[in-house]
Design a protein around this motif. Structure first.
Motif, PDB file in Angstrom:
ATOM      1  N   VAL A 149       0.860  -1.189   0.000  1.00 53.18           N
ATOM      2  CA  VAL A 149       0.000   0.000   0.000  1.00 53.18           C
ATOM      3  C   VAL A 149       0.898   1.242   0.000  1.00 53.18           C
ATOM      4  CG1 VAL A 149      -1.752   1.302   1.256  1.00 53.18           C
ATOM      5  CG2 VAL A 149      -1.829  -1.205   1.247  1.00 53.18           C
ATOM      6  N   MET A 161       0.603   7.657   2.441  1.00 55.59           N
ATOM      7  CA  MET A 161      -0.172   8.865   2.158  1.00 55.59           C
ATOM      8  C   MET A 161       0.744   9.990   1.688  1.00 55.59           C
ATOM      9  SD  MET A 161      -3.452   8.989   2.157  1.00 55.59           S
ATOM     10  CE  MET A 161      -3.589  10.777   2.157  1.00 55.59           C
ATOM     11  N   LEU A 200       1.626  10.067  -5.634  1.00 53.92           N
ATOM     12  CA  LEU A 200       0.574   9.386  -6.387  1.00 53.92           C
ATOM     13  C   LEU A 200      -0.698  10.229  -6.413  1.00 53.92           C
ATOM     14  CD1 LEU A 200       0.735   5.652  -5.285  1.00 53.92           C
ATOM     15  CD2 LEU A 200       1.352   6.600  -7.496  1.00 53.92           C
ATOM     16  N   VAL A 210      -4.841  10.494  -6.724  1.00 55.15           N
ATOM     17  CA  VAL A 210      -6.123   9.823  -6.565  1.00 55.15           C
ATOM     18  C   VAL A 210      -7.200  10.870  -6.818  1.00 55.15           C
ATOM     19  CG1 VAL A 210      -7.683   8.628  -4.985  1.00 55.15           C
ATOM     20  CG2 VAL A 210      -5.239   8.149  -4.903  1.00 55.15           C
ATOM     21  N   LEU A 265      -1.519  12.502  -3.209  1.00 55.48           N
ATOM     22  CA  LEU A 265      -1.771  12.022  -1.855  1.00 55.48           C
ATOM     23  C   LEU A 265      -1.148  12.925  -0.790  1.00 55.48           C
ATOM     24  CD1 LEU A 265      -1.400   8.142  -2.216  1.00 55.48           C
ATOM     25  CD2 LEU A 265      -3.499   9.453  -1.923  1.00 55.48           C
ATOM     26  N   GLU A 280      -6.809  11.429   5.278  1.00 51.54           N
ATOM     27  CA  GLU A 280      -6.263  10.126   4.899  1.00 51.54           C
ATOM     28  C   GLU A 280      -7.339   9.343   4.165  1.00 51.54           C
ATOM     29  OE1 GLU A 280      -3.993   6.176   6.671  1.00 51.54           O
ATOM     30  OE2 GLU A 280      -4.232   7.964   7.915  1.00 51.54           O
ATOM     31  N   GLU A 296      -8.339   5.761   1.681  1.00 49.96           N
ATOM     32  CA  GLU A 296      -7.960   4.371   1.445  1.00 49.96           C
ATOM     33  C   GLU A 296      -7.161   4.269   0.160  1.00 49.96           C
ATOM     34  OE1 GLU A 296     -10.089  -0.021   1.002  1.00 49.96           O
ATOM     35  OE2 GLU A 296     -11.233   1.690   1.747  1.00 49.96           O
ATOM     36  N   ARG A 297      -6.040   3.568   0.217  1.00 49.33           N
ATOM     37  CA  ARG A 297      -5.203   3.379  -0.974  1.00 49.33           C
ATOM     38  C   ARG A 297      -5.254   1.916  -1.394  1.00 49.33           C
ATOM     39  NH1 ARG A 297      -3.421   5.578   3.577  1.00 49.33           N
ATOM     40  NH2 ARG A 297      -1.286   4.780   3.539  1.00 49.33           N
ATOM     41  N   THR A 298      -5.270   1.723  -2.698  1.00 44.82           N
ATOM     42  CA  THR A 298      -5.294   0.359  -3.226  1.00 44.82           C
ATOM     43  C   THR A 298      -3.897  -0.244  -3.187  1.00 44.82           C
ATOM     44  OG1 THR A 298      -7.096   0.966  -4.715  1.00 44.82           O
ATOM     45  CG2 THR A 298      -5.918  -1.061  -5.215  1.00 44.82           C
ATOM     46  N   ARG A 310      -0.770  -2.331  -4.335  1.00 44.10           N
ATOM     47  CA  ARG A 310      -0.220  -2.599  -5.667  1.00 44.10           C
ATOM     48  C   ARG A 310       0.777  -3.743  -5.586  1.00 44.10           C
ATOM     49  NH1 ARG A 310       1.952   2.953  -8.014  1.00 44.10           N
ATOM     50  NH2 ARG A 310       3.467   2.593  -6.371  1.00 44.10           N
ATOM     51  N   SER A 340       7.262   2.400   2.842  1.00 49.47           N
ATOM     52  CA  SER A 340       6.186   1.439   3.111  1.00 49.47           C
ATOM     53  C   SER A 340       6.747   0.073   3.491  1.00 49.47           C
ATOM     54  CB  SER A 340       5.274   1.305   1.882  1.00 49.47           C
ATOM     55  OG  SER A 340       4.475   2.453   1.722  1.00 49.47           O
TER      56      SER A 340
END
Length: 289
Positions: free
Chosen positions: A113, A116, A120, A122, A127, A136, A138-140, A142, A173
């Motif tokens: 994930v 934040m 990227l 969204v 973010l 904050e 929800e992130r998909t 990858r 991450s």
């Protein structure tokens, strides 16, 4: 000036600061970097000039190698030492064996994930812009690939390791996820990118070394920057068709070129660009010259 500079970015400046410096030194308007490094990170930052900016997407595809240090027992909002501390946990239960087993479990294809605090987008918003407003979302997760992780040093609460990974991997991450798996949390403390495909630390140039007198000496040709792709020479009618954007299907013209591969395509010996051979034929993906 067309080509790529293998710049070593120091800590404390942004990747765009490097681009601005190179733009000022060269007077070239078309300048871009191939892969952001956070201000707290140092290391390899390929900077593309002129027509070299057309191959940024191909350099971005390279696998990367990082040397990172994490600190156990602390979690921050940015997943690195510059963030706001959110939680601190005791680490008495942690030992060297548990650390080694946990880190080894991250090698291979994994789901990650993005943090934040990342660039990227969204719904059109970066973010980090949302994160700075305290939002904050929800992130998909990858799919990424961790080719290898070598533990270099364990001095609890610090762990230093070297990781080779696919594009799109966030080392912040990874540090966070390692800490989560250990049950004590972790935050990235240091980061250095030592390789980006053919661009390596040992043949990089510190930004402070670059000046108008020597910049051409350090500029790598577009052709050399793409040397991970095999060379493919074409001639006659095939050259004309490819230059016009036509997908060449005639087996007499393209022969038995292996399928599903990218190539550096040449008009005899003159470099033209990057192409791909699929079941549908041979086509130029990016015409460069």
């Amino acid at each position: 000036m067309d080509g790529v500079l293998n710049i070593y970015k120091p800590e404390g400046i942004t990747s765009f600061d490097v681009v601005k410096s190179i733009r000022k030194i060269t007077g070239e308007k078309k300048v871009g970097h191939a892969g952001t490094l956070d201000p707290m990170a140092s290391g390899i930052l390929p900077v593309c000039l002129g027509k070299g900016t057309k191959i940024i997407e191909y350099i971005m595809e390279n696998h990367k190698v990082y040397v990172a240090k994490l600190k156990l027992g602390i979690i921050t909002d940015t997943y690195d030492r510059e963030g706001k501390s959110l939680e601190e946990k005791p680490i008495d239960c942690i030992n060297k064996k548990k650390i080694e087993e946990t880190i080894k479990s991250f090698v291979g294809v994994i789901e990650q994930v993005p943090p934040m605090y990342s660039a990227l987008k969204v719904n059109g918003k970066r973010l980090y812009e949302l994160a700075r407003k305290g939002i904050e979302i929800e992130r998909t997760a990858r799919q990424i690939n961790i080719d290898s992780i070598d533990i270099l040093e364990i001095e609890i609460p610090y762990i230093k390791f070297k990781v080779q990974c696919s594009k799109g991997t966030y080392i912040r991450s990874l540090c966070y996820d390692i800490g989560k798996s250990l049950g004590v949390g972790a935050t990235m403390w240091e980061l250095e990118r030592v390789e980006n495909g053919p661009f390596k630390k040992e043949n990089s140039q510190p930004l402070s070394n670059i000046n108008p007198e020597n910049i051409k000496e350090f500029c790598i040709s577009i052709e050399e920057a793409l040397n991970k792709y095999p060379k493919l020479s074409v001639k006659g009618e095939t050259v004309k068709l490819l230059r016009n954007g036509v997908q060449v299907k005639n087996k007499y013209l393209i022969g038995d070129i292996p399928l599903n591969k990218m190539y550096r395509i040449y008009d005899e010996e003159s470099f033209m660009g990057i192409g791909i051979r699929t079941v549908d034929g041979l086509k130029i993906s990016k015409l460069l010259f």
